[in-house]
Write an enzyme that holds these catalytic residues in place. Structure first.
Site, PDB file in Angstrom:
ATOM      1  N   ALA A  76     -24.610 -67.885  70.786  1.00  0.00           N
ATOM      2  CA  ALA A  76     -24.880 -69.184  71.422  1.00  0.00           C
ATOM      3  C   ALA A  76     -23.567 -69.891  71.760  1.00  0.00           C
ATOM      4  CB  ALA A  76     -25.729 -70.050  70.491  1.00  0.00           C
ATOM      5  N   LEU A  77     -22.668 -69.953  70.788  1.00  0.00           N
ATOM      6  CA  LEU A  77     -21.456 -70.755  70.975  1.00  0.00           C
ATOM      7  C   LEU A  77     -20.466 -70.103  71.934  1.00  0.00           C
ATOM      8  CD1 LEU A  77     -20.845 -71.903  67.288  1.00  0.00           C
ATOM      9  CD2 LEU A  77     -21.554 -73.339  69.207  1.00  0.00           C
ATOM     10  N   SER A  97     -29.498 -77.045  64.264  1.00  0.00           N
ATOM     11  CA  SER A  97     -28.694 -76.233  63.342  1.00  0.00           C
ATOM     12  C   SER A  97     -28.949 -76.702  61.913  1.00  0.00           C
ATOM     13  CB  SER A  97     -27.202 -76.391  63.680  1.00  0.00           C
ATOM     14  OG  SER A  97     -26.412 -75.797  62.670  1.00  0.00           O
ATOM     15  N   LEU A 139     -31.594 -67.288  67.047  1.00  0.00           N
ATOM     16  CA  LEU A 139     -31.538 -67.075  65.594  1.00  0.00           C
ATOM     17  C   LEU A 139     -31.571 -65.576  65.289  1.00  0.00           C
ATOM     18  CD1 LEU A 139     -34.173 -69.782  64.598  1.00  0.00           C
ATOM     19  CD2 LEU A 139     -31.736 -69.784  63.948  1.00  0.00           C
ATOM     20  N   HIS A 144     -37.247 -65.104  64.977  1.00  0.00           N
ATOM     21  CA  HIS A 144     -37.652 -65.480  66.346  1.00  0.00           C
ATOM     22  C   HIS A 144     -39.104 -65.929  66.422  1.00  0.00           C
ATOM     23  CE1 HIS A 144     -34.327 -62.906  68.532  1.00  0.00           C
ATOM     24  NE2 HIS A 144     -33.833 -63.851  67.755  1.00  0.00           N
ATOM     25  N   LYS A 162     -33.134 -61.376  72.641  1.00  0.00           N
ATOM     26  CA  LYS A 162     -33.588 -60.025  72.344  1.00  0.00           C
ATOM     27  C   LYS A 162     -33.147 -59.646  70.944  1.00  0.00           C
ATOM     28  CE  LYS A 162     -30.403 -57.767  71.706  1.00  0.00           C
ATOM     29  NZ  LYS A 162     -29.264 -57.891  70.754  1.00  0.00           N
ATOM     30  N   ARG A 233     -27.357 -58.881  60.089  1.00  0.00           N
ATOM     31  CA  ARG A 233     -27.583 -57.665  60.875  1.00  0.00           C
ATOM     32  C   ARG A 233     -27.803 -56.429  59.995  1.00  0.00           C
ATOM     33  NH1 ARG A 233     -24.890 -60.466  65.077  1.00  0.00           N
ATOM     34  NH2 ARG A 233     -26.036 -60.086  67.015  1.00  0.00           N
ATOM     35  N   ASP A 246     -30.894 -54.052  67.597  1.00  0.00           N
ATOM     36  CA  ASP A 246     -29.815 -54.952  67.988  1.00  0.00           C
ATOM     37  C   ASP A 246     -29.083 -54.478  69.244  1.00  0.00           C
ATOM     38  OD1 ASP A 246     -28.070 -57.150  67.661  1.00  0.00           O
ATOM     39  OD2 ASP A 246     -26.604 -55.886  66.626  1.00  0.00           O
ATOM     40  N   TYR A 250     -30.650 -51.940  74.445  1.00  0.00           N
ATOM     41  CA  TYR A 250     -30.125 -51.875  75.816  1.00  0.00           C
ATOM     42  C   TYR A 250     -30.340 -50.492  76.416  1.00  0.00           C
ATOM     43  CZ  TYR A 250     -28.031 -56.390  75.005  1.00  0.00           C
ATOM     44  OH  TYR A 250     -27.859 -57.712  74.731  1.00  0.00           O
TER      45      TYR A 250
HETATM   46  P1  NAD Z   1     -24.886 -65.023  64.405  1.00  0.00           P
HETATM   47  O1  NAD Z   1     -24.928 -64.473  63.026  1.00  0.00           O
HETATM   48  O2  NAD Z   1     -23.552 -65.219  65.031  1.00  0.00           O
HETATM   49  O3  NAD Z   1     -25.659 -66.421  64.468  1.00  0.00           O
HETATM   50  C1  NAD Z   1     -26.901 -66.593  63.867  1.00  0.00           C
HETATM   51  C2  NAD Z   1     -27.172 -68.080  63.724  1.00  0.00           C
HETATM   52  O4  NAD Z   1     -28.415 -68.231  63.041  1.00  0.00           O
HETATM   53  C3  NAD Z   1     -26.113 -68.799  62.894  1.00  0.00           C
HETATM   54  O5  NAD Z   1     -25.855 -70.045  63.488  1.00  0.00           O
HETATM   55  C4  NAD Z   1     -26.798 -69.014  61.549  1.00  0.00           C
HETATM   56  O6  NAD Z   1     -26.374 -70.184  60.899  1.00  0.00           O
HETATM   57  C5  NAD Z   1     -28.250 -69.150  61.954  1.00  0.00           C
HETATM   58  N1  NAD Z   1     -29.179 -68.810  60.876  1.00  0.00           N
HETATM   59  C6  NAD Z   1     -30.252 -69.534  60.567  1.00  0.00           C
HETATM   60  N2  NAD Z   1     -30.917 -68.968  59.541  1.00  0.00           N
HETATM   61  C7  NAD Z   1     -30.247 -67.870  59.190  1.00  0.00           C
HETATM   62  C8  NAD Z   1     -30.461 -66.895  58.178  1.00  0.00           C
HETATM   63  N3  NAD Z   1     -31.515 -66.933  57.344  1.00  0.00           N
HETATM   64  N4  NAD Z   1     -29.565 -65.875  58.102  1.00  0.00           N
HETATM   65  C9  NAD Z   1     -28.519 -65.797  58.943  1.00  0.00           C
HETATM   66  N5  NAD Z   1     -28.266 -66.722  59.924  1.00  0.00           N
HETATM   67  C10 NAD Z   1     -29.134 -67.752  60.040  1.00  0.00           C
HETATM   68  O7  NAD Z   1     -25.793 -64.072  65.304  1.00  0.00           O
HETATM   69  P2  NAD Z   1     -25.747 -63.927  66.887  1.00  0.00           P
HETATM   70  O8  NAD Z   1     -24.885 -62.779  67.252  1.00  0.00           O
HETATM   71  O9  NAD Z   1     -25.479 -65.236  67.513  1.00  0.00           O
HETATM   72  O10 NAD Z   1     -27.268 -63.461  67.182  1.00  0.00           O
HETATM   73  C11 NAD Z   1     -28.331 -64.393  67.279  1.00  0.00           C
HETATM   74  C12 NAD Z   1     -29.416 -63.814  68.203  1.00  0.00           C
HETATM   75  O11 NAD Z   1     -28.867 -63.559  69.486  1.00  0.00           O
HETATM   76  C13 NAD Z   1     -30.003 -62.478  67.733  1.00  0.00           C
HETATM   77  O12 NAD Z   1     -31.363 -62.430  68.069  1.00  0.00           O
HETATM   78  C14 NAD Z   1     -29.257 -61.447  68.548  1.00  0.00           C
HETATM   79  O13 NAD Z   1     -29.998 -60.257  68.746  1.00  0.00           O
HETATM   80  C15 NAD Z   1     -29.066 -62.196  69.844  1.00  0.00           C
HETATM   81  N6  NAD Z   1     -27.884 -61.737  70.584  1.00  0.00           N
HETATM   82  C16 NAD Z   1     -28.046 -61.408  71.878  1.00  0.00           C
HETATM   83  C17 NAD Z   1     -26.963 -60.950  72.606  1.00  0.00           C
HETATM   84  C18 NAD Z   1     -27.128 -60.595  74.040  1.00  0.00           C
HETATM   85  O14 NAD Z   1     -26.209 -60.024  74.616  1.00  0.00           O
HETATM   86  N7  NAD Z   1     -28.238 -60.960  74.672  1.00  0.00           N
HETATM   87  C19 NAD Z   1     -25.717 -60.831  71.983  1.00  0.00           C
HETATM   88  C20 NAD Z   1     -25.586 -61.213  70.654  1.00  0.00           C
HETATM   89  C21 NAD Z   1     -26.681 -61.661  69.957  1.00  0.00           C
END
Ligand code: NAD
Length: 404
Positions: A76-77, A97, A139, A144, A162, A233, A246, A250
Protein backbone atom coordinates in the site's frame (compact mmCIF):
# COMPACT_ATOMS: atom_id res chain seq x y z
CA UNK A 1 24.14 -15.68 -6.88
CA UNK A 2 22.06 -18.43 -5.49
CA UNK A 3 22.23 -18.36 -1.72
CA UNK A 4 21.45 -14.68 -1.21
CA UNK A 5 18.21 -13.66 0.41
CA UNK A 6 16.00 -10.82 -0.80
CA UNK A 7 12.98 -9.13 0.61
CA UNK A 8 10.00 -9.78 -1.63
CA UNK A 9 9.44 -6.10 -2.34
CA UNK A 10 13.01 -5.35 -3.32
CA UNK A 11 13.12 -8.38 -5.59
CA UNK A 12 9.93 -7.54 -7.45
CA UNK A 13 10.69 -3.81 -7.63
CA UNK A 14 13.99 -4.65 -9.23
CA UNK A 15 12.20 -6.37 -12.05
CA UNK A 16 11.76 -9.77 -10.48
CA UNK A 17 14.62 -11.14 -12.54
CA UNK A 18 17.86 -12.83 -11.79
CA UNK A 19 19.53 -9.46 -12.33
CA UNK A 20 18.05 -8.38 -9.03
CA UNK A 21 20.07 -10.83 -7.00
CA UNK A 22 22.82 -8.36 -6.18
CA UNK A 23 20.50 -6.72 -3.68
CA UNK A 24 21.33 -6.93 -0.02
CA UNK A 25 20.19 -9.70 2.26
CA UNK A 26 17.32 -8.92 4.59
CA UNK A 27 14.73 -10.58 6.74
CA UNK A 28 11.04 -10.97 5.87
CA UNK A 29 8.54 -8.20 5.36
CA UNK A 30 6.72 -8.16 8.68
CA UNK A 31 7.91 -6.93 12.03
CA UNK A 32 8.96 -9.26 14.82
CA UNK A 33 6.23 -10.03 17.31
CA UNK A 34 3.70 -11.00 14.67
CA UNK A 35 2.03 -14.22 15.70
CA UNK A 36 1.24 -17.02 13.36
CA UNK A 37 -2.37 -17.94 12.79
CA UNK A 38 -3.58 -14.53 13.90
CA UNK A 39 -7.17 -14.13 12.80
CA UNK A 40 -7.28 -10.54 13.97
CA UNK A 41 -5.80 -7.47 12.38
CA UNK A 42 -2.75 -5.88 13.94
CA UNK A 43 -0.77 -2.70 13.67
CA UNK A 44 2.88 -2.87 12.70
CA UNK A 45 5.57 -0.19 12.61
CA UNK A 46 6.15 1.60 9.29
CA UNK A 47 8.19 -0.61 6.96
CA UNK A 48 11.72 0.61 6.18
CA UNK A 49 12.35 2.79 3.16
CA UNK A 50 8.84 4.21 2.76
CA UNK A 51 8.82 7.45 0.75
CA UNK A 52 5.86 9.58 1.75
CA UNK A 53 4.68 12.31 -0.64
CA UNK A 54 5.81 15.87 0.01
CA UNK A 55 3.33 17.59 -2.31
CA UNK A 56 -0.45 17.85 -1.97
CA UNK A 57 -2.60 15.91 -4.51
CA UNK A 58 -4.00 17.59 -7.64
CA UNK A 59 -7.58 18.91 -7.77
CA UNK A 60 -10.15 16.11 -7.99
CA UNK A 61 -12.74 15.31 -10.62
CA UNK A 62 -16.21 16.17 -9.28
CA UNK A 63 -17.22 12.50 -9.34
CA UNK A 64 -13.89 11.17 -8.04
CA UNK A 65 -14.30 7.92 -6.06
CA UNK A 66 -13.10 8.26 -2.46
CA UNK A 67 -11.10 5.22 -1.25
CA UNK A 68 -10.35 4.08 2.27
CA UNK A 69 -7.02 2.24 2.26
CA UNK A 70 -7.28 -0.71 4.65
CA UNK A 71 -3.83 -1.86 5.81
CA UNK A 72 -0.82 0.43 5.56
CA UNK A 73 1.84 -2.18 4.75
CA UNK A 74 4.62 -2.34 2.19
CA UNK A 75 2.53 -2.67 -0.95
CA UNK A 76 0.00 0.00 0.00
CA UNK A 77 2.63 2.52 1.07
CA UNK A 78 5.26 1.91 -1.59
CA UNK A 79 3.24 1.03 -4.67
CA UNK A 80 -0.43 1.83 -4.60
CA UNK A 81 -0.93 4.94 -2.47
CA UNK A 82 1.65 7.02 -4.40
CA UNK A 83 -0.19 6.17 -7.68
CA UNK A 84 -3.50 7.69 -6.62
CA UNK A 85 -2.18 11.13 -7.56
CA UNK A 86 -2.27 10.01 -11.22
CA UNK A 87 -5.81 8.61 -11.06
CA UNK A 88 -8.39 10.43 -13.18
CA UNK A 89 -11.36 9.57 -11.05
CA UNK A 90 -10.16 8.32 -7.65
CA UNK A 91 -8.55 9.71 -4.53
CA UNK A 92 -7.56 8.58 -1.05
CA UNK A 93 -10.31 9.74 1.29
CA UNK A 94 -9.48 7.74 4.43
CA UNK A 95 -6.93 5.34 5.90
CA UNK A 96 -7.39 2.38 8.24
CA UNK A 97 -4.57 1.00 10.38
CA UNK A 98 -3.93 -0.61 13.76
CA UNK A 99 -0.92 1.63 14.30
CA UNK A 100 -1.59 5.17 15.61
CA UNK A 101 1.93 6.16 14.51
CA UNK A 102 1.24 5.11 10.92
CA UNK A 103 -2.17 6.80 10.92
CA UNK A 104 -0.49 10.05 11.92
CA UNK A 105 2.55 9.91 9.63
CA UNK A 106 0.73 8.62 6.57
CA UNK A 107 -2.34 10.77 7.25
CA UNK A 108 -0.22 13.92 7.53
CA UNK A 109 1.77 13.08 4.39
CA UNK A 110 -1.36 12.45 2.30
CA UNK A 111 -3.42 15.28 3.76
CA UNK A 112 -6.05 12.93 5.21
CA UNK A 113 -8.24 14.77 7.74
CA UNK A 114 -7.85 13.56 11.34
CA UNK A 115 -11.46 12.33 11.38
CA UNK A 116 -10.82 10.15 8.31
CA UNK A 117 -8.07 8.13 10.00
CA UNK A 118 -9.64 4.96 11.34
CA UNK A 119 -8.47 2.20 13.64
CA UNK A 120 -9.77 -1.33 12.95
CA UNK A 121 -12.03 -1.01 15.98
CA UNK A 122 -13.70 2.00 14.32
CA UNK A 123 -14.03 0.34 10.90
CA UNK A 124 -17.83 0.09 11.05
CA UNK A 125 -17.96 3.90 11.33
CA UNK A 126 -17.01 4.06 7.65
CA UNK A 127 -20.70 3.37 6.99
CA UNK A 128 -21.61 6.94 7.87
CA UNK A 129 -18.56 8.53 6.21
CA UNK A 130 -19.91 9.94 2.95
CA UNK A 131 -16.38 10.81 1.80
CA UNK A 132 -15.66 7.10 1.38
CA UNK A 133 -17.23 5.27 -1.58
CA UNK A 134 -14.95 2.25 -1.70
CA UNK A 135 -12.37 0.39 0.36
CA UNK A 136 -9.11 -1.04 -0.91
CA UNK A 137 -8.18 -4.14 1.10
CA UNK A 138 -4.38 -4.52 1.31
CA UNK A 139 -4.21 -6.79 4.35
CA UNK A 140 -2.62 -10.24 4.64
CA UNK A 141 -4.61 -12.63 2.47
CA UNK A 142 -6.26 -14.59 5.28
CA UNK A 143 -7.94 -11.36 6.41
CA UNK A 144 -9.34 -10.31 3.01
CA UNK A 145 -12.70 -12.06 3.26
CA UNK A 146 -13.81 -10.74 6.64
CA UNK A 147 -12.74 -7.16 6.02
CA UNK A 148 -14.26 -7.11 2.54
CA UNK A 149 -17.55 -8.46 3.89
CA UNK A 150 -17.55 -5.84 6.64
CA UNK A 151 -16.94 -3.16 4.00
CA UNK A 152 -19.96 -4.35 2.04
CA UNK A 153 -21.99 -4.27 5.26
CA UNK A 154 -20.93 -0.63 5.57
CA UNK A 155 -22.29 -0.01 2.05
CA UNK A 156 -18.89 0.41 0.36
CA UNK A 157 -17.53 -0.98 -2.91
CA UNK A 158 -14.46 -3.23 -2.57
CA UNK A 159 -11.18 -3.40 -4.44
CA UNK A 160 -9.38 -6.41 -2.93
CA UNK A 161 -5.74 -7.39 -3.31
CA UNK A 162 -4.74 -10.73 -4.80
CA UNK A 163 -5.13 -13.53 -3.99
CA UNK A 164 -8.79 -12.96 -3.24
CA UNK A 165 -8.94 -15.31 -0.23
CA UNK A 166 -7.61 -18.62 1.02
CA UNK A 167 -10.64 -20.79 0.22
CA UNK A 168 -13.35 -20.90 -2.41
CA UNK A 169 -15.90 -20.80 0.42
CA UNK A 170 -14.51 -17.42 1.52
CA UNK A 171 -14.55 -16.15 -2.08
CA UNK A 172 -18.19 -17.20 -2.38
CA UNK A 173 -19.02 -15.39 0.88
CA UNK A 174 -17.39 -12.23 -0.47
CA UNK A 175 -19.26 -12.38 -3.78
CA UNK A 176 -22.57 -13.02 -2.02
CA UNK A 177 -21.99 -10.10 0.38
CA UNK A 178 -21.24 -7.77 -2.53
CA UNK A 179 -24.40 -8.83 -4.34
CA UNK A 180 -26.51 -8.42 -1.20
CA UNK A 181 -25.16 -4.91 -0.72
CA UNK A 182 -25.44 -4.15 -4.46
CA UNK A 183 -21.81 -3.06 -4.45
CA UNK A 184 -18.88 -3.77 -6.81
CA UNK A 185 -16.09 -6.23 -6.10
CA UNK A 186 -12.82 -6.22 -8.04
CA UNK A 187 -9.65 -8.24 -7.50
CA UNK A 188 -6.48 -6.17 -7.99
CA UNK A 189 -4.93 -8.33 -10.72
CA UNK A 190 -2.71 -5.56 -12.04
CA UNK A 191 -1.34 -7.54 -15.05
CA UNK A 192 -4.71 -7.04 -16.80
CA UNK A 193 -3.82 -3.33 -16.99
CA UNK A 194 -0.15 -3.73 -17.93
CA UNK A 195 0.90 -3.17 -21.57
CA UNK A 196 3.22 -6.19 -21.91
CA UNK A 197 0.67 -8.66 -20.61
CA UNK A 198 -2.13 -7.05 -22.61
CA UNK A 199 -0.03 -7.31 -25.77
CA UNK A 200 0.84 -10.92 -24.95
CA UNK A 201 -2.89 -11.72 -24.57
CA UNK A 202 -3.60 -10.06 -27.93
CA UNK A 203 -0.75 -11.85 -29.70
CA UNK A 204 -1.78 -15.26 -28.37
CA UNK A 205 -5.38 -14.64 -29.37
CA UNK A 206 -4.15 -13.82 -32.89
CA UNK A 207 -2.11 -17.04 -32.86
CA UNK A 208 1.17 -15.16 -33.27
CA UNK A 209 2.94 -18.35 -32.12
CA UNK A 210 0.52 -20.65 -33.92
CA UNK A 211 -1.52 -23.15 -31.91
CA UNK A 212 -0.28 -23.24 -28.34
CA UNK A 213 1.35 -26.53 -27.37
CA UNK A 214 3.43 -25.79 -24.25
CA UNK A 215 3.37 -23.10 -21.61
CA UNK A 216 5.78 -22.68 -18.72
CA UNK A 217 5.64 -20.18 -15.87
CA UNK A 218 7.92 -19.75 -12.88
CA UNK A 219 7.63 -17.28 -10.01
CA UNK A 220 10.32 -17.76 -7.41
CA UNK A 221 12.58 -15.95 -4.98
CA UNK A 222 14.58 -16.94 -1.96
CA UNK A 223 12.94 -15.72 1.22
CA UNK A 224 15.21 -14.45 3.98
CA UNK A 225 15.44 -16.15 7.38
CA UNK A 226 12.09 -15.76 9.12
CA UNK A 227 9.27 -17.71 10.75
CA UNK A 228 5.48 -17.62 11.02
CA UNK A 229 5.82 -15.59 14.23
CA UNK A 230 7.70 -12.88 12.31
CA UNK A 231 6.24 -12.82 8.81
CA UNK A 232 2.60 -13.41 7.84
CA UNK A 233 3.72 -14.76 4.44
CA UNK A 234 4.96 -17.90 6.22
CA UNK A 235 1.79 -18.35 8.32
CA UNK A 236 -0.68 -20.91 7.03
CA UNK A 237 -3.65 -19.05 8.53
CA UNK A 238 -2.71 -15.83 6.75
CA UNK A 239 -0.98 -17.08 3.57
CA UNK A 240 -2.37 -20.57 2.88
CA UNK A 241 0.25 -22.80 1.28
CA UNK A 242 2.60 -19.85 0.63
CA UNK A 243 4.42 -19.20 -2.66
CA UNK A 244 1.62 -20.34 -4.99
CA UNK A 245 -1.02 -18.01 -3.52
CA UNK A 246 1.37 -15.07 -3.13
CA UNK A 247 3.55 -15.17 -6.24
CA UNK A 248 2.66 -18.23 -8.31
CA UNK A 249 -0.80 -16.74 -8.77
CA UNK A 250 0.76 -14.60 -11.52
CA UNK A 251 1.85 -17.72 -13.41
CA UNK A 252 -1.56 -19.31 -12.85
CA UNK A 253 -3.25 -16.22 -14.26
CA UNK A 254 -0.83 -16.07 -17.23
CA UNK A 255 -1.53 -19.72 -18.06
CA UNK A 256 -5.22 -18.88 -18.31
CA UNK A 257 -5.09 -15.57 -20.14
CA UNK A 258 -2.37 -16.61 -22.58
CA UNK A 259 -4.05 -19.89 -23.60
CA UNK A 260 -7.60 -18.54 -23.25
CA UNK A 261 -8.54 -21.97 -21.90
CA UNK A 262 -9.38 -23.63 -18.60
CA UNK A 263 -7.46 -26.80 -17.74
CA UNK A 264 -9.29 -30.12 -17.86
CA UNK A 265 -6.84 -31.84 -15.51
CA UNK A 266 -4.12 -30.91 -13.03
CA UNK A 267 -1.40 -32.93 -11.35
CA UNK A 268 0.81 -31.33 -8.74
CA UNK A 269 3.51 -31.75 -6.16
CA UNK A 270 4.57 -29.70 -3.14
CA UNK A 271 7.73 -29.70 -1.03
CA UNK A 272 8.17 -28.62 2.59
CA UNK A 273 11.64 -29.17 4.08
CA UNK A 274 11.75 -30.10 7.75
CA UNK A 275 13.63 -28.04 10.30
CA UNK A 276 13.45 -24.74 8.40
CA UNK A 277 11.40 -22.13 10.36
CA UNK A 278 10.43 -20.43 7.08
CA UNK A 279 8.59 -23.59 6.09
CA UNK A 280 7.17 -24.64 9.43
CA UNK A 281 3.67 -23.97 8.08
CA UNK A 282 3.93 -23.30 4.34
CA UNK A 283 5.50 -25.02 1.32
CA UNK A 284 8.86 -24.10 -0.13
CA UNK A 285 7.84 -25.07 -3.67
CA UNK A 286 4.59 -25.85 -5.46
CA UNK A 287 4.71 -27.30 -8.95
CA UNK A 288 1.82 -28.31 -11.17
CA UNK A 289 1.18 -29.65 -14.65
CA UNK A 290 -2.01 -28.78 -16.48
CA UNK A 291 -3.65 -30.23 -19.56
CA UNK A 292 -6.03 -28.11 -21.61
CA UNK A 293 -8.88 -29.31 -23.86
CA UNK A 294 -6.88 -28.18 -26.95
CA UNK A 295 -4.11 -30.60 -26.01
CA UNK A 296 -1.77 -27.86 -24.79
CA UNK A 297 0.07 -28.56 -21.53
CA UNK A 298 1.39 -26.11 -18.95
CA UNK A 299 4.01 -26.40 -16.23
CA UNK A 300 3.76 -23.94 -13.35
CA UNK A 301 6.35 -23.57 -10.60
CA UNK A 302 6.43 -21.24 -7.61
CA UNK A 303 9.06 -21.23 -4.91
CA UNK A 304 10.18 -19.24 -1.87
CA UNK A 305 13.52 -21.01 -1.76
CA UNK A 306 15.21 -20.72 -5.12
CA UNK A 307 17.01 -18.00 -7.06
CA UNK A 308 14.66 -15.30 -8.26
CA UNK A 309 12.74 -15.46 -11.50
CA UNK A 310 9.40 -14.23 -12.84
CA UNK A 311 8.97 -15.96 -16.17
CA UNK A 312 6.34 -17.05 -18.69
CA UNK A 313 6.89 -18.76 -22.02
CA UNK A 314 4.47 -20.02 -24.64
CA UNK A 315 5.62 -22.40 -27.36
CA UNK A 316 3.26 -22.83 -30.28
CA UNK A 317 3.32 -24.60 -33.61
CA UNK A 318 4.99 -21.65 -35.34
CA UNK A 319 6.80 -19.66 -32.68
CA UNK A 320 7.70 -18.73 -29.11
CA UNK A 321 6.58 -15.91 -26.84
CA UNK A 322 8.88 -15.33 -23.92
CA UNK A 323 8.42 -12.93 -20.98
CA UNK A 324 11.14 -12.44 -18.35
CA UNK A 325 10.40 -10.69 -16.10
CA UNK A 326 6.77 -11.32 -16.95
CA UNK A 327 4.59 -9.65 -14.33
CA UNK A 328 6.82 -7.34 -12.28
CA UNK A 329 6.13 -3.81 -11.12
CA UNK A 330 8.54 -2.57 -13.83
CA UNK A 331 11.22 -3.74 -16.23
CA UNK A 332 9.18 -6.26 -18.24
CA UNK A 333 10.96 -7.90 -21.18
CA UNK A 334 9.16 -9.76 -23.97
CA UNK A 335 10.26 -11.47 -27.16
CA UNK A 336 8.24 -13.00 -29.96
CA UNK A 337 10.37 -15.40 -31.99
CA UNK A 338 13.48 -13.66 -30.67
CA UNK A 339 12.23 -10.16 -31.62
CA UNK A 340 12.13 -7.72 -28.69
CA UNK A 341 8.72 -6.10 -28.15
CA UNK A 342 8.22 -2.93 -26.10
CA UNK A 343 4.48 -2.27 -26.00
CA UNK A 344 4.47 0.39 -23.27
CA UNK A 345 5.32 1.42 -19.72
CA UNK A 346 4.45 -1.30 -17.16
CA UNK A 347 4.14 1.49 -14.56
CA UNK A 348 0.64 2.36 -15.83
CA UNK A 349 -0.79 -0.91 -14.44
CA UNK A 350 -1.30 0.45 -10.92
CA UNK A 351 -3.33 3.51 -11.77
CA UNK A 352 -4.99 1.63 -14.64
CA UNK A 353 -6.68 -0.72 -12.23
CA UNK A 354 -7.69 2.11 -9.89
CA UNK A 355 -9.39 4.06 -12.69
CA UNK A 356 -10.98 0.90 -14.14
CA UNK A 357 -12.59 0.23 -10.76
CA UNK A 358 -13.63 3.88 -10.32
CA UNK A 359 -15.34 3.79 -13.73
CA UNK A 360 -17.20 0.62 -12.74
CA UNK A 361 -18.35 2.30 -9.52
CA UNK A 362 -19.49 5.50 -11.23
CA UNK A 363 -20.71 4.26 -14.63
CA UNK A 364 -21.49 0.59 -13.96
CA UNK A 365 -18.99 -0.52 -16.64
CA UNK A 366 -18.01 -4.21 -16.45
CA UNK A 367 -15.08 -5.19 -14.24
CA UNK A 368 -12.35 -7.11 -16.09
CA UNK A 369 -11.13 -8.84 -12.93
CA UNK A 370 -14.26 -9.44 -10.81
CA UNK A 371 -14.68 -11.55 -7.68
CA UNK A 372 -15.73 -14.47 -9.90
CA UNK A 373 -12.23 -14.47 -11.41
CA UNK A 374 -10.67 -14.60 -7.94
CA UNK A 375 -13.01 -17.49 -7.07
CA UNK A 376 -12.07 -19.32 -10.27
CA UNK A 377 -8.37 -19.01 -9.44
CA UNK A 378 -8.89 -20.10 -5.83
CA UNK A 379 -10.68 -23.22 -7.05
CA UNK A 380 -7.70 -24.01 -9.27
CA UNK A 381 -5.35 -23.52 -6.31
CA UNK A 382 -7.52 -25.93 -4.33
CA UNK A 383 -7.29 -28.46 -7.20
CA UNK A 384 -3.48 -28.11 -7.20
CA UNK A 385 -3.30 -28.82 -3.46
CA UNK A 386 -5.76 -31.69 -3.76
CA UNK A 387 -3.61 -33.32 -6.42
CA UNK A 388 -0.45 -32.82 -4.37
CA UNK A 389 -2.14 -34.23 -1.25
CA UNK A 390 -3.66 -37.29 -2.90
CA UNK A 391 -0.93 -37.97 -5.44
CA UNK A 392 -3.64 -38.22 -8.10
CA UNK A 393 -4.45 -36.22 -11.20
CA UNK A 394 -7.49 -34.03 -10.54
CA UNK A 395 -9.99 -33.89 -13.38
CA UNK A 396 -11.86 -30.62 -13.69
CA UNK A 397 -15.38 -30.64 -15.01
CA UNK A 398 -16.02 -28.02 -17.66
CA UNK A 399 -17.72 -25.22 -15.76
CA UNK A 400 -19.00 -22.03 -17.32
CA UNK A 401 -18.21 -20.20 -14.07
CA UNK A 402 -14.57 -21.14 -14.48
CA UNK A 403 -14.01 -19.75 -17.98
CA UNK A 404 -10.50 -18.51 -18.75
P1 NAD B 1 2.82 -6.21 4.48
O1 NAD B 1 3.24 -7.22 5.48
O2 NAD B 1 3.85 -5.25 4.00
O3 NAD B 1 1.59 -5.35 5.04
C1 NAD B 1 0.51 -5.96 5.66
C2 NAD B 1 -0.26 -4.91 6.45
O4 NAD B 1 -1.32 -5.57 7.13
C3 NAD B 1 0.60 -4.22 7.50
O5 NAD B 1 0.26 -2.85 7.51
C4 NAD B 1 0.14 -4.86 8.81
O6 NAD B 1 0.22 -3.98 9.90
C5 NAD B 1 -1.31 -5.18 8.51
N1 NAD B 1 -1.83 -6.27 9.34
C6 NAD B 1 -3.02 -6.24 9.94
N2 NAD B 1 -3.22 -7.39 10.61
C7 NAD B 1 -2.14 -8.15 10.44
C8 NAD B 1 -1.79 -9.44 10.93
N3 NAD B 1 -2.61 -10.18 11.70
N4 NAD B 1 -0.59 -9.94 10.54
C9 NAD B 1 0.24 -9.24 9.75
N5 NAD B 1 -0.05 -7.99 9.27
C10 NAD B 1 -1.24 -7.45 9.62
O7 NAD B 1 2.18 -7.00 3.26
P2 NAD B 1 1.98 -6.47 1.77
O8 NAD B 1 3.12 -6.91 0.94
O9 NAD B 1 1.63 -5.04 1.78
O10 NAD B 1 0.71 -7.36 1.31
C11 NAD B 1 -0.62 -7.00 1.64
C12 NAD B 1 -1.57 -7.55 0.56
O11 NAD B 1 -1.21 -7.02 -0.71
C13 NAD B 1 -1.52 -9.07 0.40
O12 NAD B 1 -2.81 -9.54 0.08
C14 NAD B 1 -0.61 -9.29 -0.79
O13 NAD B 1 -0.89 -10.49 -1.48
C15 NAD B 1 -0.96 -8.08 -1.63
N6 NAD B 1 0.15 -7.68 -2.50
C16 NAD B 1 -0.11 -7.50 -3.80
C17 NAD B 1 0.91 -7.14 -4.67
C18 NAD B 1 0.62 -6.93 -6.11
O14 NAD B 1 1.56 -6.79 -6.88
N7 NAD B 1 -0.64 -6.83 -6.51
C19 NAD B 1 2.20 -6.97 -4.17
C20 NAD B 1 2.43 -7.13 -2.80
C21 NAD B 1 1.39 -7.49 -1.98
Amino acid sequence: MVGSFLTRRRFIEAGGSIAATSLIASAGTAAPGQTSGAASVKGQPMPDGVKLPATPPRPRAPDSVGFAIVGLGGYALNQMMPRFKDAKRAHIAAIVSGSPEKLQRVGDAYGIPANARYSYEDYAKLASDKRVDAVYIVLPTGLHADWAIRAFAAGKHVLCEKPMALSSADCERMIAAGKRANRKLMIAYRSHFEPYNLEAMRLMKEKAAGDIRLLRTEQSYRMGPTSPAENWRTSRALAGGGPLEDYGIYGLQSALYLTGEMPESISATTFRPTGDPRFAEIFAHVSSQWRFPSGAVAQLVSSYDSAGINFAEVRGTTGVLSMNPATSYAGQKMQLNGRELTPGDPGVQFVGQIDHFANAVRDGTPILTPGEMGLRDTRLIEAIYESARTGRTVKLAPDAKMRA
